[in-house]
Write a protein that holds these residues in place. Structure first.
Motif, PDB file in Angstrom:
ATOM      1  N   GLY A  80     -20.367  -4.331   4.597  1.00  0.00           N
ATOM      2  CA  GLY A  80     -20.115  -3.416   5.704  1.00  0.00           C
ATOM      3  C   GLY A  80     -18.801  -2.666   5.604  1.00  0.00           C
ATOM      4  N   LEU A  81     -18.256  -2.582   4.405  1.00  0.00           N
ATOM      5  CA  LEU A  81     -16.986  -1.896   4.181  1.00  0.00           C
ATOM      6  C   LEU A  81     -17.216  -0.558   3.486  1.00  0.00           C
ATOM      7  N   GLY A  82     -16.192   0.258   3.480  1.00  0.00           N
ATOM      8  CA  GLY A  82     -16.197   1.484   2.704  1.00  0.00           C
ATOM      9  C   GLY A  82     -15.233   1.329   1.548  1.00  0.00           C
ATOM     10  N   ALA A  83     -15.463   2.081   0.471  1.00  0.00           N
ATOM     11  CA  ALA A  83     -14.586   2.012  -0.689  1.00  0.00           C
ATOM     12  C   ALA A  83     -14.663   3.322  -1.452  1.00  0.00           C
ATOM     13  N   CYS A  84     -13.605   3.592  -2.215  1.00  0.00           N
ATOM     14  CA  CYS A  84     -13.574   4.796  -3.042  1.00  0.00           C
ATOM     15  C   CYS A  84     -12.834   4.493  -4.336  1.00  0.00           C
ATOM     16  N   PHE A  85     -13.430   4.871  -5.449  1.00  0.00           N
ATOM     17  CA  PHE A  85     -12.785   4.755  -6.761  1.00  0.00           C
ATOM     18  C   PHE A  85     -12.205   6.120  -7.107  1.00  0.00           C
ATOM     19  N   PHE A  86     -10.959   6.130  -7.542  1.00  0.00           N
ATOM     20  CA  PHE A  86     -10.306   7.398  -7.888  1.00  0.00           C
ATOM     21  C   PHE A  86      -9.283   7.135  -8.986  1.00  0.00           C
ATOM     22  N   GLY A  87      -8.803   8.205  -9.595  1.00  0.00           N
ATOM     23  CA  GLY A  87      -7.904   8.053 -10.725  1.00  0.00           C
ATOM     24  C   GLY A  87      -6.431   8.137 -10.343  1.00  0.00           C
ATOM     25  N   ILE A  88      -5.608   7.535 -11.194  1.00  0.00           N
ATOM     26  CA  ILE A  88      -4.162   7.724 -11.129  1.00  0.00           C
ATOM     27  C   ILE A  88      -3.832   8.790 -12.177  1.00  0.00           C
ATOM     28  N   THR A  89      -3.226   9.885 -11.777  1.00  0.00           N
ATOM     29  CA  THR A  89      -2.991  10.975 -12.710  1.00  0.00           C
ATOM     30  C   THR A  89      -2.047  10.533 -13.830  1.00  0.00           C
ATOM     31  N   PRO A  90      -2.262  11.051 -15.048  1.00  0.00           N
ATOM     32  CA  PRO A  90      -1.465  10.604 -16.197  1.00  0.00           C
ATOM     33  C   PRO A  90       0.033  10.697 -15.989  1.00  0.00           C
ATOM     34  N   ASP A  91       0.497  11.716 -15.269  1.00  0.00           N
ATOM     35  CA  ASP A  91       1.934  11.877 -15.085  1.00  0.00           C
ATOM     36  C   ASP A  91       2.523  10.862 -14.114  1.00  0.00           C
ATOM     37  N   ARG A  92       1.659  10.055 -13.464  1.00  0.00           N
ATOM     38  CA  ARG A  92       2.143   9.062 -12.502  1.00  0.00           C
ATOM     39  C   ARG A  92       1.954   7.626 -12.988  1.00  0.00           C
ATOM     40  N   VAL A 127       0.845  -1.203   0.000  1.00  0.00           N
ATOM     41  CA  VAL A 127       0.000   0.000   0.000  1.00  0.00           C
ATOM     42  C   VAL A 127       0.876   1.248   0.000  1.00  0.00           C
ATOM     43  N   GLN A 128       1.931   1.247   0.808  1.00  0.00           N
ATOM     44  CA  GLN A 128       2.839   2.390   0.849  1.00  0.00           C
ATOM     45  C   GLN A 128       3.546   2.584  -0.487  1.00  0.00           C
ATOM     46  N   ARG A 129       3.913   1.486  -1.137  1.00  0.00           N
ATOM     47  CA  ARG A 129       4.540   1.574  -2.457  1.00  0.00           C
ATOM     48  C   ARG A 129       3.606   2.247  -3.449  1.00  0.00           C
ATOM     49  N   PHE A 130       2.320   1.925  -3.351  1.00  0.00           N
ATOM     50  CA  PHE A 130       1.352   2.542  -4.251  1.00  0.00           C
ATOM     51  C   PHE A 130       1.316   4.048  -4.073  1.00  0.00           C
ATOM     52  N   TRP A 131       1.186   4.484  -2.817  1.00  0.00           N
ATOM     53  CA  TRP A 131       1.090   5.925  -2.579  1.00  0.00           C
ATOM     54  C   TRP A 131       2.383   6.631  -2.938  1.00  0.00           C
ATOM     55  N   SER A 132       3.512   6.002  -2.695  1.00  0.00           N
ATOM     56  CA  SER A 132       4.789   6.631  -3.047  1.00  0.00           C
ATOM     57  C   SER A 132       4.919   6.806  -4.557  1.00  0.00           C
ATOM     58  N   ALA A 133       4.377   5.829  -5.298  1.00  0.00           N
ATOM     59  CA  ALA A 133       4.476   5.898  -6.750  1.00  0.00           C
ATOM     60  C   ALA A 133       3.462   6.849  -7.376  1.00  0.00           C
ATOM     61  N   THR A 134       2.288   6.961  -6.771  1.00  0.00           N
ATOM     62  CA  THR A 134       1.209   7.708  -7.419  1.00  0.00           C
ATOM     63  C   THR A 134       0.902   9.056  -6.782  1.00  0.00           C
ATOM     64  N   ALA A 135       1.321   9.272  -5.536  1.00  0.00           N
ATOM     65  CA  ALA A 135       1.024  10.529  -4.844  1.00  0.00           C
ATOM     66  C   ALA A 135       2.188  10.857  -3.922  1.00  0.00           C
ATOM     67  N   PRO A 136       3.121  11.688  -4.362  1.00  0.00           N
ATOM     68  CA  PRO A 136       4.274  12.026  -3.519  1.00  0.00           C
ATOM     69  C   PRO A 136       3.863  12.492  -2.139  1.00  0.00           C
ATOM     70  N   GLU A 137       4.660  12.126  -1.150  1.00  0.00           N
ATOM     71  CA  GLU A 137       4.315  12.369   0.260  1.00  0.00           C
ATOM     72  C   GLU A 137       4.011  13.829   0.542  1.00  0.00           C
ATOM     73  N   GLU A 138       4.719  14.744  -0.137  1.00  0.00           N
ATOM     74  CA  GLU A 138       4.506  16.165   0.144  1.00  0.00           C
ATOM     75  C   GLU A 138       3.145  16.650  -0.325  1.00  0.00           C
TER      76      GLU A 138
END
Length: 205
Positions: free
Chosen positions: A137-149, A57-68
């Protein structure tokens, strides 16, 4: 839960309880729902990348949404989701399927397709996951990966060029979150989006 209730309760959840893991059997059930989606020619040109460990999961966020970019944004709560599923469409599965004798488009010409059904069908499969999450009984969200990522995402997880990530889905147990400001626009009810017989002739309310 009745289907009507599942549909009524479906919403995009953007904050998750980080202390409640999602049982593996529920994740498998959701992926099983996805495979029941309709697909043109029964091509089933979809694949799913399952990320269900903290490291992945952390690898995903690091690749698609920089921490800053995360602190103080709507995505901050998304990073607490214990599971991410990335649906990927496979165009060639459709071009190959429709070049078979019972379909007969032997030239594999993409221009024959009025719209890219490989994306549409993968989106339908994703919706079954979203609805299944509500039912469990779960929550979920669909969202995009930006083209530059996208290229960085592919490189991080070894995803071949032939597979297109149409988005990503966070899944987990919902934590309290704020209503999206977009909801102030209100929901368009069926009479306002339905044309009967001719464009502009509205269905009776």
């Amino acid at each position: 839960m009745e289907l009507s209730e599942v549909i009524r309760r479906r919403r995009m959840v953007r904050n998750y309880d980080p202390d409640r893991p999602v049982p593996a059997e529920l994740v498998e059930k959701l992926l099983g729902y996805a495979t029941h989606a309709p697909s043109a020619g029964f091509s089933q040109g979809w694949e799913f990348l399952l990320l269900d460990t903290p490291a992945d999961v952390q690898r995903f966020w690091s690749a698609t949404a920089p921490e800053e970019e995360l602190p103080g944004t709507w995505m901050e709560g998304m990073t607490r989701a214990p599971v991410i599923i990335v649906p990927l469409s496979h165009r060639d599965a459709y071009l190959d399927r429709y070049a078979q004798p019972d379909k007969g488009w032997t030239d594999r010409d993409e221009a024959r397709w009025p719209v890219p059904y490989w994306h549409i069908d993968t989106g339908m499969a994703s919706l079954l996951v979203l609805l299944g999450a509500v039912d469990e009984g779960l929550g979920a969200c669909f969202f995009g990966i930006t083209p530059d990522r996208v290229a960085q995402f592919r490189a991080e997880f070894g995803v071949p060029e032939a597979y297109t990530p149409i988005g990503a889905m966070t899944i987990g147990y919902r934590a309290e979150d704020k209503r999206s400001p977009s909801l102030k626009r209100g929901r368009r009810e069926s009479p306002s989006v339905t044309h009967r017989g001719n464009w502009g002739d509205r269905a009776a309310s």
